[in-house]
Motif scaffolding. Structure first.
Motif, mmCIF file in Angstrom:
data_model
loop_
_atom_site.group_PDB
_atom_site.id
_atom_site.type_symbol
_atom_site.label_atom_id
_atom_site.label_comp_id
_atom_site.label_asym_id
_atom_site.label_seq_id
_atom_site.Cartn_x
_atom_site.Cartn_y
_atom_site.Cartn_z
ATOM 1 N N TRP A 1 0.862 -1.176 0.000
ATOM 2 C CA TRP A 1 0.000 0.000 0.000
ATOM 3 C C TRP A 1 0.901 1.229 0.000
ATOM 4 O O TRP A 1 1.841 1.326 0.781
ATOM 5 C CB TRP A 1 -0.905 -0.001 1.238
ATOM 6 N N GLU A 2 0.626 2.173 -0.915
ATOM 7 C CA GLU A 2 1.452 3.356 -1.050
ATOM 8 C C GLU A 2 0.640 4.609 -0.747
ATOM 9 O O GLU A 2 -0.513 4.724 -1.137
ATOM 10 C CB GLU A 2 2.031 3.448 -2.465
ATOM 11 N N LEU A 3 1.282 5.525 -0.054
ATOM 12 C CA LEU A 3 0.638 6.777 0.318
ATOM 13 C C LEU A 3 0.475 7.632 -0.938
ATOM 14 O O LEU A 3 1.434 7.871 -1.671
ATOM 15 C CB LEU A 3 1.491 7.506 1.368
ATOM 16 N N SER A 4 -0.727 8.107 -1.180
ATOM 17 C CA SER A 4 -1.010 8.813 -2.430
ATOM 18 C C SER A 4 -0.407 10.215 -2.495
ATOM 19 O O SER A 4 -0.056 10.676 -3.575
ATOM 20 C CB SER A 4 -2.528 8.907 -2.636
ATOM 21 N N PHE A 5 -0.237 10.917 -1.375
ATOM 22 C CA PHE A 5 0.215 12.307 -1.432
ATOM 23 C C PHE A 5 1.687 12.506 -1.092
ATOM 24 O O PHE A 5 2.190 13.617 -1.144
ATOM 25 C CB PHE A 5 -0.643 13.203 -0.530
ATOM 26 N N ASP A 6 2.406 11.441 -0.783
ATOM 27 C CA ASP A 6 3.824 11.591 -0.449
ATOM 28 C C ASP A 6 4.584 10.371 -0.970
ATOM 29 O O ASP A 6 4.388 9.263 -0.487
ATOM 30 C CB ASP A 6 3.993 11.723 1.065
ATOM 31 N N GLN A 7 5.438 10.585 -1.953
ATOM 32 C CA GLN A 7 6.177 9.479 -2.558
ATOM 33 C C GLN A 7 7.625 9.415 -2.086
ATOM 34 O O GLN A 7 8.402 8.585 -2.554
ATOM 35 C CB GLN A 7 6.157 9.619 -4.097
ATOM 36 N N ARG A 8 7.996 10.297 -1.140
ATOM 37 C CA ARG A 8 9.376 10.299 -0.639
ATOM 38 C C ARG A 8 9.652 9.030 0.160
ATOM 39 O O ARG A 8 8.736 8.389 0.652
ATOM 40 C CB ARG A 8 9.611 11.527 0.257
ATOM 41 N N PRO A 9 10.914 8.685 0.313
ATOM 42 C CA PRO A 9 11.261 7.488 1.093
ATOM 43 C C PRO A 9 11.200 7.771 2.603
ATOM 44 O O PRO A 9 12.200 7.769 3.309
ATOM 45 C CB PRO A 9 12.684 7.171 0.625
ATOM 46 N N VAL A 10 10.002 8.031 3.088
ATOM 47 C CA VAL A 10 9.754 8.292 4.506
ATOM 48 C C VAL A 10 9.047 7.070 5.074
ATOM 49 O O VAL A 10 8.245 6.429 4.391
ATOM 50 C CB VAL A 10 8.866 9.555 4.670
ATOM 51 N N ALA A 11 9.341 6.758 6.316
ATOM 52 C CA ALA A 11 8.688 5.607 6.957
ATOM 53 C C ALA A 11 7.176 5.733 6.813
ATOM 54 O O ALA A 11 6.599 6.784 7.068
ATOM 55 C CB ALA A 11 9.075 5.546 8.435
ATOM 56 N N GLY A 12 6.546 4.669 6.385
ATOM 57 C CA GLY A 12 5.103 4.636 6.267
ATOM 58 C C GLY A 12 4.556 5.014 4.913
ATOM 59 O O GLY A 12 3.352 4.900 4.689
ATOM 60 N N THR A 13 5.389 5.447 3.974
ATOM 61 C CA THR A 13 4.850 5.766 2.647
ATOM 62 C C THR A 13 4.520 4.498 1.863
ATOM 63 O O THR A 13 3.682 4.533 0.977
ATOM 64 C CB THR A 13 5.816 6.638 1.822
ATOM 65 N N ARG A 14 5.183 3.411 2.227
ATOM 66 C CA ARG A 14 4.846 2.094 1.673
ATOM 67 C C ARG A 14 4.712 1.134 2.832
ATOM 68 O O ARG A 14 5.558 1.105 3.732
ATOM 69 C CB ARG A 14 5.939 1.598 0.735
ATOM 70 N N SER A 15 3.664 0.340 2.793
ATOM 71 C CA SER A 15 3.423 -0.552 3.918
ATOM 72 C C SER A 15 2.578 -1.743 3.482
ATOM 73 O O SER A 15 1.941 -1.719 2.431
ATOM 74 C CB SER A 15 2.696 0.223 5.027
ATOM 75 N N SER A 16 2.546 -2.757 4.332
ATOM 76 C CA SER A 16 1.741 -3.944 4.026
ATOM 77 C C SER A 16 0.261 -3.719 4.298
ATOM 78 O O SER A 16 -0.585 -4.434 3.776
ATOM 79 C CB SER A 16 2.254 -5.150 4.820
ATOM 80 N N SER A 17 -0.068 -2.703 5.120
ATOM 81 C CA SER A 17 -1.480 -2.368 5.346
ATOM 82 C C SER A 17 -1.602 -0.853 5.505
ATOM 83 O O SER A 17 -0.693 -0.191 6.014
ATOM 84 C CB SER A 17 -2.024 -3.065 6.588
ATOM 85 N N PRO A 18 -2.749 -0.296 5.095
ATOM 86 C CA PRO A 18 -2.936 1.150 5.207
ATOM 87 C C PRO A 18 -2.894 1.650 6.655
ATOM 88 O O PRO A 18 -2.351 2.720 6.929
ATOM 89 C CB PRO A 18 -4.310 1.398 4.592
ATOM 90 N N GLU A 19 -3.430 0.895 7.578
ATOM 91 C CA GLU A 19 -3.457 1.310 8.989
ATOM 92 C C GLU A 19 -2.035 1.376 9.557
ATOM 93 O O GLU A 19 -1.660 2.330 10.234
ATOM 94 C CB GLU A 19 -4.312 0.348 9.827
ATOM 95 N N GLU A 20 -1.254 0.355 9.258
ATOM 96 C CA GLU A 20 0.137 0.317 9.720
ATOM 97 C C GLU A 20 0.946 1.443 9.080
ATOM 98 O O GLU A 20 1.726 2.126 9.742
ATOM 99 C CB GLU A 20 0.750 -1.044 9.366
ATOM 100 N N GLY A 21 0.741 1.666 7.793
ATOM 101 C CA GLY A 21 1.442 2.732 7.085
ATOM 102 C C GLY A 21 1.116 4.104 7.654
ATOM 103 O O GLY A 21 2.013 4.933 7.852
ATOM 104 N N ALA A 22 -0.168 4.359 7.913
ATOM 105 C CA ALA A 22 -0.579 5.651 8.466
ATOM 106 C C ALA A 22 0.060 5.871 9.834
ATOM 107 O O ALA A 22 0.545 6.965 10.135
ATOM 108 C CB ALA A 22 -2.097 5.736 8.553
ATOM 109 N N ALA A 23 0.081 4.846 10.657
ATOM 110 C CA ALA A 23 0.689 4.973 11.984
ATOM 111 C C ALA A 23 2.187 5.250 11.872
ATOM 112 O O ALA A 23 2.721 6.119 12.569
ATOM 113 C CB ALA A 23 0.437 3.701 12.801
#
Length: 144
Positions: free
Chosen positions: A22-44
């Motif tokens: 799951w990839e964050l739609s508004f931030d593509q930088r290599p920051v923790a949480g921009t890519r994750s196995s689940s949206p909830e985990e990524g957002a946190a």
């Protein structure tokens, strides 16, 4: 001045079938949480990383206000300066002419903090004579 940072919500994530993440739609930088196995985990993860960044930025020591007079510079050095910094200011006071003063200023640039540079670098040779005798004596006491 504070900056606002957008928090990530699970709804902000889009599934990428190529990576399976799951990839964050508004931030593509290599920051923790921009890519994750689940949206909830990524957002946190993303929000925690942004909070950590904001804390680090706000923790940066505020730059002291600039000092514009030899009196203010001497007061600061007497109250907060190291022996080396006190000696640098003392050399400026002891200069017999403009050339010696300029040499003392160059040496001062190496040891004095940047917020004092207006007082000695852009000051005039005669400005040092405006410092009171009691303050000069306090400077001498710091060096003895």
């Amino acid at each position: 001045m504070s900056r606002l940072y957008r928090a990530a919500l699970p709804e902000d994530y889009v599934h990428n079938p190529d990576t399976g993440l799951w990839e964050l739609s508004f931030d593509q930088r290599p920051v923790a949480g921009t890519r994750s196995s689940s949206p909830e985990e990524g957002a946190a993860q993303y929000n925690a990383a942004r909070e950590k960044f904001k804390s680090a930025v706000s923790a940066v020591r505020q730059r002291p206000e600039s000092v514009f007079s030899f009196t203010e510079m001497t007061e600061w050095v007497v109250e907060h300066g190291t022996t080396e910094q006190c000696q640098a200011v003392r050399l400026m006071f002891d200069a017999r002419d403009k050339n010696e003063f300029d040499l003392a200023v160059r040496e001062g640039l190496k040891v004095l903090p940047r917020h004092l540079d207006f007082a000695y670098y852009f000051g005039r040779f005669s400005d040092r004579m405006r410092v009171s005798v009691p303050l000069r004596e306090r400077l001498s006491l710091r060096l003895s």
